[in-house]
Each structure stands twice: as structure tokens, then as C-alpha cells.
Design an enzyme around this catalytic site. Sequence first.
Site, short mmCIF file in Angstrom:
data_model
loop_
_atom_site.label_atom_id
_atom_site.label_comp_id
_atom_site.label_asym_id
_atom_site.label_seq_id
_atom_site.Cartn_x
_atom_site.Cartn_y
_atom_site.Cartn_z
N SER A 45 5.28 3.47 -2.67
CA SER A 45 5.05 2.13 -2.11
C SER A 45 3.77 2.11 -1.28
CB SER A 45 6.24 1.69 -1.25
OG SER A 45 6.26 2.44 -0.04
N SER A 70 3.26 1.00 1.92
CA SER A 70 3.42 0.75 3.35
C SER A 70 2.50 1.59 4.23
CB SER A 70 4.87 1.00 3.78
OG SER A 70 5.19 2.38 3.72
N LYS A 115 6.44 7.36 7.38
CA LYS A 115 5.78 6.46 8.32
C LYS A 115 5.04 7.30 9.36
CE LYS A 115 8.00 2.84 6.55
NZ LYS A 115 7.33 1.83 5.71
#
Length: 262
Positions: A50, A52, A113
Site C-alpha cells: 500500500s 501509506s 509506519k
Amino acid sequence: MTEPVRMDGKGVKLQGKEGGIGETVKVIVQALLIALVVRTFLFQPFNIPSGSMIPTLLIGDYLFVSKYAYGYSKHSFPFSPDLFNGRLVGSPPKRGDVVVFKLPRDGQTDYIKRVIGLPGDKIQMKEGRLYINGEIVPRTPIAKAQTEDFYGRETAVPTYEETLPGGVKHTIIEIQGDTGFYDNTGVYEVPPNNYFMMGDNRDNSTDSRVSPDQGGVGYVPFENLVGRAELIFFSVGKGEPAWAFWEWPWTVRWDRMLKTVK
């Protein structure tokens, strides 16, 4: 005493087939055990599905994560067996580390993250700006990055170099400028032994700004950390199959090979 071997009619020694098969099986088992030890205790490969963490990590990046960076928990092992609680030889992450962790609400899904908030920190977004413990985090505009907007169109987006407390510099993008959905929030106070995670693609990241009951990440317990992202060892364009080696001259992002994650 040596192992007996049989002879053919010409006097040539022939080793039994059973011995050859046994040696092959032994080598395979040893290789699998070595791979399991390396994956569990040293380095584990992951791929990025993804966007992000754009622009730091792109869809199609393959990277190594150091498993020893923060010590070991049950999530260090395949399938997260309930062997023990907490961490062994644990070392806490630093603000700014890019971390793979197990999603707290299911304990199974791998997320990646950046560590923004440490235990006890107060985190808030106001008009697109990040505040840590009441202080605005400095950012400097840099050249716009090319990425897809929410409609799949390639576009240039606002890009900044952000400097976290402690001095870690990293790049963020703001697809919607400073008016994104999570660009104005309340104050998040990070509980003890937990961390606050955010994506570098600030307007397209379901992270600690979103509570678990809303499908988000929430606070991440220390126990859920899997490891620290270290090195991009391979990268192919979005939607390109990594196994199609005959297309590599055109699909591999050669400039991202062996790039450290910062």
C-alpha cells in the site's frame, strides 16, 4: 570403519542411492532450519502493498526488517504463538524509526509506519501540522513528489522535510494539502508501554490517529513490534509481478536497490 560401497562389473565403486537421497534430505532440512533461525532472530523480508508510507516506501518495494532491533516477543515467531508475554532482551524504538508491527486489534496483520509518539507523549494535528507535547514540529517545503491522488490520477503533491524532536529528518507528502480528513484532531496521550504510529503519506494513512473501533490502528503496544525496517533489497513498479524476471530490465526500480530506510 568406512561405510561399505558396492562394485559394478567393471570394478567401479557405486554409492547406494539411499545414501544420496538421505544426504539431499539432510541438506534441505539444514537449509530450512537456517532460514527459520535467520527469519526469526535476525532479518525477515517484507513487501509493501500500500501507499501509506510514500515517498519513503513505495508499492512494490521489498525490504529487510531487523528482528533483533527491539528484542523478541511472541510476534517474532511465525503465527505469533502464545509462548510468553512481553519482550525478551527488549530495547525500545526511537522516535522516527520505521517499524513493522502487528495490528493491535487482530494481532495478526502486519503494518508498517513511523514511530511519532513515545510513551507519555501528547500528539495532535492542527491544520495539517504535527504537534508533539504542545510544540509544532518543524517542516520545510521541498520539491513536489509525483504520486496518485484519490482518483488514481498521477499528480504533483505538496512535499516537506519534517524534523522530529531528537533530530530525525524524513519526508512527508500531503495529497490534500493541510485540509485532509485527519489534519485536525484532538490530543492523543500515548499510554505507558505504547507507541503512536503515523504514515509519511499523511492524507492516505490509516494509523494511530484512527481508533481500532473505526478500523484504525490506535496505540501500538511494545509487544506488538516485529522489527525495524532497514534496507530495500528489491523493488518493482506498482502492479508488476516480482517473479517475472524476464521483465526486470524494464520493471525493476534500479535506483531503489540496496537503499537504506530512513
